[in-house]
Design an enzyme around this catalytic site. Structure first.
Site, PDB file in Angstrom:
ATOM      1  N   GLU A 192      50.316  10.414  -1.862  1.00 16.86           N
ATOM      2  CA  GLU A 192      51.454  10.482  -0.691  1.00 16.86           C
ATOM      3  C   GLU A 192      52.557  11.538  -1.108  1.00 16.86           C
ATOM      4  OE1 GLU A 192      52.545   6.617   0.527  1.00 16.86           O
ATOM      5  OE2 GLU A 192      50.959   6.476   2.022  1.00 16.86           O
ATOM      6  N   GLU A 268      44.032   5.148   3.599  1.00 16.90           N
ATOM      7  CA  GLU A 268      44.650   3.855   3.751  1.00 16.90           C
ATOM      8  C   GLU A 268      44.762   3.481   5.121  1.00 16.90           C
ATOM      9  OE1 GLU A 268      48.625   3.371   1.879  1.00 16.90           O
ATOM     10  OE2 GLU A 268      47.994   4.124  -0.024  1.00 16.90           O
TER      11      GLU A 268
END
Length: 665
Positions: A192, A268
Site C-alpha cells: 500500500e 485484500e
C-alpha cells in the site's frame, strides 16, 4: 467460450489440489518446477486457469500448535491459498540478529500450508501495516536520526538494512517459490505504498531489491486501495486492489481501468476491521459481504480475504492507528470480525462465505475441522505483589532525555528520573514529544497521567521544595501507517518546568521482554496507593483447553501466563478478555503475572471464560470532544488543574481516560 467463462467453468480448488499433490512427496523426489503467471484476463498455473481464492493468516498471530487447524479452516471454507505477511521486526529483533525459530519458523508455516494442498501468497514487505507494531518495521531503524526522513525512501539509511534483510529472507524462503517446486505463487513488493507517498523510483528500486535477493521464481506484485493504485504501482509488475464491504464492483472497475488486460484480483477484501482502545468494538454485516463475494466470483476475480482468521497480537506487538488526527493504540485481539474467530471457531460469516464460494467452484463442502476445546477457569486472585520501584535496573546518565531507541530498547516502558526544586504554587511540567502514556510522580506519589490519545503533554505540580521527579512512560504501540510513522520514537525528547529546561537525567530501561519474577514472599497487594507494580497469582487445571481470561478487574498493563506474553489490557475497553491458547496451559498449577501501571482492585479476581468479551463498554467515548470535533478543527484539550481533577480521577461515566479510578472502583 471466453477466457473468463472458461475460467468460471473450471474448479479452482480442484486445479489447486492437482497442482499441489506432487509437492507432498517433495521429500521423496526432486521438486517439480511450476509456472504461475497472468494470462490475459486470468491467472494460469502450468498453463491451466487458476482462480486464486486466498485467506490471510499471520503465523506470528497464531500459536504454532494451531497453524494447521487454522489453515484447514480456510480450506474448508472453499479457499485454495493462504496469504501471510512477513513481519520483519520479529525476525530481526536487533541488526544482523535473526530469528526463524518456534513461532517465527516461516519455512515450517509455508510447508504446513503446502502439506494441506494449498498455495501461498508471501507478503514479504519490508513494510506490512497490519495493525502490527511499527507496521512490521524493526524499531531499531529509528535509532538512526536519518530515519525521520529516510523511511520508505531511496535513502541508503533505509535501503541498506532493507537489502540485507531481503537477502536473508530469500535465503529462508527462496527455495519455496513455485518456479522451484514450492507453494509460493507470488511475492508482494512493499505494501500500500500509494497510501504513503508517490515515488516511482522508490518502487522500482524495491523491485530491483527483490530481484537481486532471488525472488525471481514467483509472480511479483503490489497492492493498494483503489484510490491509491496509480501511486503504488510499478511498470511491468502485477497490481491488485484492496477494499472493504460494499465496494467490490466499484473497486474492480477501477482496477480494470487502471490496469487493463490483467487478471482482476482483490488482494485484500476486508470482512471486518480492527479495534482501538477506548473505541467501540468494530463489526461488519454479513449480507453485503456475501454480495461482494458473489460479485468477485461472478466476474472471475481472484481474491484474498483479509483476514480469514485474524488471531492475536500477542505480547507488545499490537500497533497503533490515527483517527481524525488522534493517536489510538490497537487492542491485543485481532479477531477482525473474521470468518474464523480469534480462537479458531467458524462463525456465521464462515458459512455464508463458504456457500457463496462453492456456488461457483461446484465443490462439495469439506468437513469443518474441529475447533480446539474451550474451558472455564474458576475465579482466582492475584495476591503476591511487589512495587516496580523495588526492582529498577541500573540507570543510564544523560544530560538530555534519551528515547527508547537511543538506549537500544524497542518495546515496554522507560523511566526518567531527576532531582528537582519546585517553587510554591503550581509548577507546570511540560513533556516534549511524549509517546505514548506517562505517569508523573513526585517522591513516589502519583501526580497524574498524561496520555497521547488525548494530546496531553503538560501537568501542574502542586508542591514546593526539593523532590524526586519520576516520569514513567509506556510504549502503547507504534503507528503502523502514514508518514507519521517516521516520528515514532518512544519516551520523551525533553522536559521543562515553568518553561525552564530540565537537564541531568537518570534513564532506566524497562523493556519487560520476558516474564518478571515475583516471589511468593512478596507482600499482598492491599494498598490503595496507585503504585506501578508486578503481581502474581495461580490457578489449577484438571484438563487443558483454550480460555478467555477476564481482565476487567485490572487497570492498565501487560500480562504473562506460564511465561507466555498474552498482551496488553486496559479498562477503557472494548477488550475485556485476553485469549489464552490451550497449548500455553498445563494440567496442574498455572501461573499468571502482570505488570500494572494503575489498578482497579487491591487484589483483583480473574477468571477464564468460555466466550470472549470484545465489546466491553468504552465509557465516555461518545462525549470525548477530541473524537467528535469536525475534521479540520483544532482540538484544544482541557487543562489538567491538579491531581484531584486530573483525568485519572474523573468518574468513569464521563471520561474514557479514567483507567479505572486510582483508589479502586
Amino acid at each position: 467460450m471466453s477466457l473468463r467463462s472458461s475460467l468460471r467453468s473450471l474448479s479452482p480448488f480442484a486445479l489447486a489440489l492437482a497442482a499441489m499433490l506432487p509437492h507432498c512427496t517433495a521429500a521423496q523426489a526432486p521438486a517439480e518446477a511450476h509456472r504461475f503467471a497472468g494470462a490475459g484476463d486470468h491467472f494460469e498455473l502450468d498453463g491451466k486457469p487458476l482462480l486464486v481464492l486466498s485467506g490471510e493468516i499471520h503465523y506470528a498471530r497464531v500459536p504454532r500448535e494451531y497453524w494447521r487447524q487454522r489453515i484447514r479452516m480456510a480450506r474448508a471454507m472453499g479457499l485454495n491459498t493462504i496469504a501471510t505477511y512477513v513481519f520483519w521486526n520479529v525476525h530481526e529483533p536487533k541488526p544482523g540478529v535473526y530469528d526463524f525459530s518456534g513461532n517465527n519458523d516461516l519455512v515450517a508455516f509455508i510447508k504446513t500450508v503446502q502439506e494441506e494442498h494449498m498455495h501461498v501468497l508471501l507478503r514479504a514487505g519490508p513494510y506490512s501495516c497490519a495493525e502490527w507494531e511499527f507496521g512490521g518495521f524493526p524499531a531499531w531503524l529509528l535509532a538512526d536520526p536519518k530515519m525521520a526522513t529516510a523511511l520508505r525512501t531511496n535513502d541508503p539509511a533505509f535501503t541498506a538494512p532493507v537489502e540485507r534483510w531481503m537477502k536473508r529472507l530469500a535465503k529462508e524462503v527462496g527455495p519455496l517459490q513455485v518456479g522451484l517446486g514450492g507453494p509460493i505463487l507470488a511475492v508482494q513488493i512493499e505494501n500500500e505504498y500509494g497510501n504513503f507517498s508517490n515515488d516511482p523510483s522508490y518502487m522500482k528500486h524495491m523491485r530491483d531489491v527483490f530481484v537481486a535477493a532471488g525472488f525471481t521464481h514467483a509472480l511479483l506484485y503490489t497492492v493498494d486501495p483503489s484510490k491509491a493504485l496509480a501511486k503504488g504501482e510499478i511498470d511491468g509488475v502485477y497490481s491488485g486492489v484492496n477494499f472493504g464491504t460494499g465496494r467490490a464492483a466499484e473497486a474492480l472497475d477501477i482496477l480494470a481501468k487502471q490496469r487493463p488486460g490483467q487478471p482482476l484480483f482483490a488482494t485484500e477484501y476486508w470482512p471486518g476491521w480492527f479495534d482501538l482502545w477506548g473505541h467501540p468494538h468494530e463489526t461488519r454485516p454479513v449480507a453485503p459481504q456475501v454480495e461482494d463475494i458473489d460479485t468477485m466470483m461472478r466476474r472471475g476475480a481472484s481474491m484474498n480475504i483479509y483476514m480469514v482468521h485474524g488471531g492475536t497480537s500477542f505480547g507488545m506487538m499490537a500497533g497503533a492507528s490515527e483517527s481524525t488526527g488522534a493517536y489510538r493504540g490497537n487492542v491485543t485481539s485481532y479477531d477482525y470480525d473474521a470468518p474464523v474467530d480469534e480462537a479458531g471457531h467458524a462463525t456465521k460469516k464462515f458459512f455464508a462465505y463458504r456457500d457463496t464460494i462453492l456456488k461457483y467452484t461446484h465443490e462439495k463442502p469439506l468437513p469443518v475441522p474441529e475447533a480446539p476445546p474451550v474451558i472455564a477457569v474458576a475465579p482466582f486472585r492475584l495476591t503476591h505483589s511487589t512495587s516496580l520501584w523495588e526492582h529498577l535496573p541500573k540507570p543510564i546518565h544523560s544530560d538530555l532525555p534519551k528515547t527508547m531507541e537511543q538506549v537500544g530498547q524497542s518495546y515496554g516502558y522507560i523511566l526518567y528520573r531527576k532531582q528537582i526544586v519546585l517553587q510554591p504554587g503550581a509548577n507546570v511540567l511540560k513533556l516534549d514529544h511524549l509517546q505514548d502514556f506517562a505517569l508523573v510522580y513526585l517522591d513516589g506519589k502519583l501526580m497524574g497521567p498524561l496520555d497521547r490519545h488525548f494530546h496531553e503533554d503538560t501537568i501542574k505540580l502542586f508542591a514546593s521544595g526539593k523532590a524526586q521527579l519520576d516520569i514513567l512512560v509506556e510504549n502503547t504501540g507504534r503507528l503502523n501507517s502514514t508518514k507519521k510513522m517516521r516520528d515514532e520514537t518512544k519516551g520523551i525528547h525533553d522536559a521543562s518546568i515553568n518553561d525552564l529546561p530540565l537537564r541531568g537525567w537518570e534513564i532506566l530501561s524497562l523493556p519487560m521482554s520476558t516474564e518478571p519474577l515475583v516471589s511468593e514472599g512478596s507482600h499482598v497487594a492491599v494498598s490503595l496507593t496507585p503504585t506501578p507494580h508486578f503481581a502474581k497469582g495461580s490457578f489449577t487445571l484438571d484438563k487443558v483447553g483454550d480460555t478467555f481470561l477476564d481482565v476487567r478487574a485490572l487497570g492498565k498493563g501487560v500480562i504473562w501466563i506460564n511465561g507466555h506474553p498474552l498482551g496488553r489490557f486496559w479498562d477503557i475497553g472494548p477488550q475485556g478478555t485476553l485469549y489464552v491458547p490451550g497449548p500455553w496451559l498445563k494440567q496442574g498449577r498455572n501461573e499468571v503475572t502482570i505488570f500494572e501501571l494503575l489498578k482497579n482492585d487491591a487484589a483483583p479476581a480473574l477468571a477464564g471464560l468460555t466466550t470472549p468479551i470484545l465489546d466491553a463498554p468504552t465509557p465516555g467515548y461518545d462525549s470525548d470532544p477530541e473524537l467528535n470535533h469536525k475534521p479540520g478543527e483544532e482540538f484544544v484539550p482541557a487543562p489538567l488543574e491538579s491531581p484531584a481533577t486530573s483525568p485519572a480521577n474523573k468518574p468513569a461515566a464521563t471520561s474514557p481516560h479514567t483507567l479505572g479510578s486510582i483508589g479502586g472502583k
